[in-house]
Design a protein around this motif. Structure first.
Motif, PDB file in Angstrom:
ATOM      1  N   SER A   1       0.007   7.766   6.355  1.00  0.00           N
ATOM      2  CA  SER A   1      -0.427   7.098   7.002  1.00  0.00           C
ATOM      3  C   SER A   1      -0.503   8.468   8.246  1.00  0.00           C
ATOM      4  CB  SER A   1       0.811   6.138   6.694  1.00  0.00           C
ATOM      5  OG  SER A   1       2.018   6.665   7.168  1.00  0.00           O
TER       6      SER A   1
ATOM      7  N   SER B   1      -1.639   6.099  -4.105  1.00  0.00           N
ATOM      8  CA  SER B   1      -2.368   5.648  -2.718  1.00  0.00           C
ATOM      9  C   SER B   1      -3.039   5.053  -2.254  1.00  0.00           C
ATOM     10  CB  SER B   1      -1.956   6.729  -1.981  1.00  0.00           C
ATOM     11  OG  SER B   1      -0.786   7.532  -2.534  1.00  0.00           O
TER      12      SER B   1
ATOM     13  N   LEU C   1       2.864   6.558   3.035  1.00  0.00           N
ATOM     14  CA  LEU C   1       2.769   7.108   2.650  1.00  0.00           C
ATOM     15  C   LEU C   1       2.670   8.356   3.586  1.00  0.00           C
ATOM     16  CD1 LEU C   1      -0.609   5.498   1.202  1.00  0.00           C
ATOM     17  CD2 LEU C   1       1.020   5.475   0.002  1.00  0.00           C
TER      18      LEU C   1
ATOM     19  N   PRO D   1      -5.044  11.956  -1.159  1.00  0.00           N
ATOM     20  CA  PRO D   1      -4.168  10.170  -1.214  1.00  0.00           C
ATOM     21  C   PRO D   1      -4.934  10.184  -2.630  1.00  0.00           C
ATOM     22  CG  PRO D   1      -6.152   9.984  -0.236  1.00  0.00           C
ATOM     23  CD  PRO D   1      -6.041  11.248  -0.046  1.00  0.00           C
TER      24      PRO D   1
ATOM     25  N   GLN E   1      -2.888   1.972  -2.735  1.00  0.00           N
ATOM     26  CA  GLN E   1      -1.828   0.850  -1.741  1.00  0.00           C
ATOM     27  C   GLN E   1      -3.125   0.380  -0.472  1.00  0.00           C
ATOM     28  OE1 GLN E   1       0.899  -0.517  -2.067  1.00  0.00           O
ATOM     29  NE2 GLN E   1       0.190  -0.120  -4.380  1.00  0.00           N
ATOM     30  N   CYS E   2      -3.584   1.541   0.101  1.00  0.00           N
ATOM     31  CA  CYS E   2      -4.031   1.462   0.973  1.00  0.00           C
ATOM     32  C   CYS E   2      -5.732   0.574   0.762  1.00  0.00           C
ATOM     33  CB  CYS E   2      -5.538   2.814   1.537  1.00  0.00           C
ATOM     34  SG  CYS E   2      -6.662   3.035   2.810  1.00  0.00           S
TER      35      CYS E   2
END
Length: 110
Positions: free
Chosen positions: A7, A27, A4, A23, A30-31
């Motif tokens: 990130s 996103s 990202l 985000p 995904q985190c």
């Protein structure tokens, strides 16, 4: 560079006014996936505090922590690690209180 743009491997993206861009949903997802995989590895290895036991966590969960740190910003990584310890302490306190109450009630029943 991470998965990202914001990130831990790069600067957070900036809005036209100079502020940081939050985000988006995918996103964040995904985190959260990276966090959950890392925390599952910590659980399997009986590590509660990944900050205090960073070397051990990195040795035993290297792949998972790399994915977590790539998918999340540095501040989120720190927040989630601290939150994990706080929640563990809270849960331990609740269990202790339940045991004490159960013992107290058992004494009263005698």
């Amino acid at each position: 560079m991470g998965w990202l743009p914001w990130s831990s491997g790069s600067e957070s993206p900036k809005a036209s006014d100079g502020g940081r861009i939050a985000p988006d949903r995918s996103s964040r997802e995904q985190c959260y996936i990276g966090r959950d995989m890392f925390f599952s590895c910590l659980d399997r290895n009986d590590i509660v505090d990944a900050i205090k036991h960073d070397k051990d966590a990195r040795r035993k969960c290297g792949k998972e922590i790399a994915e977590f740190e790539t998918a999340c910003s540095k501040t989120w990584v720190k927040y989630f690690k601290e939150k994990r310890v706080m929640e563990w302490n809270r849960d331990q306190t609740i269990e202790r209180i339940k045991r004490e109450e159960a013992a107290k009630n058992a004494d009263k029943a005698k």
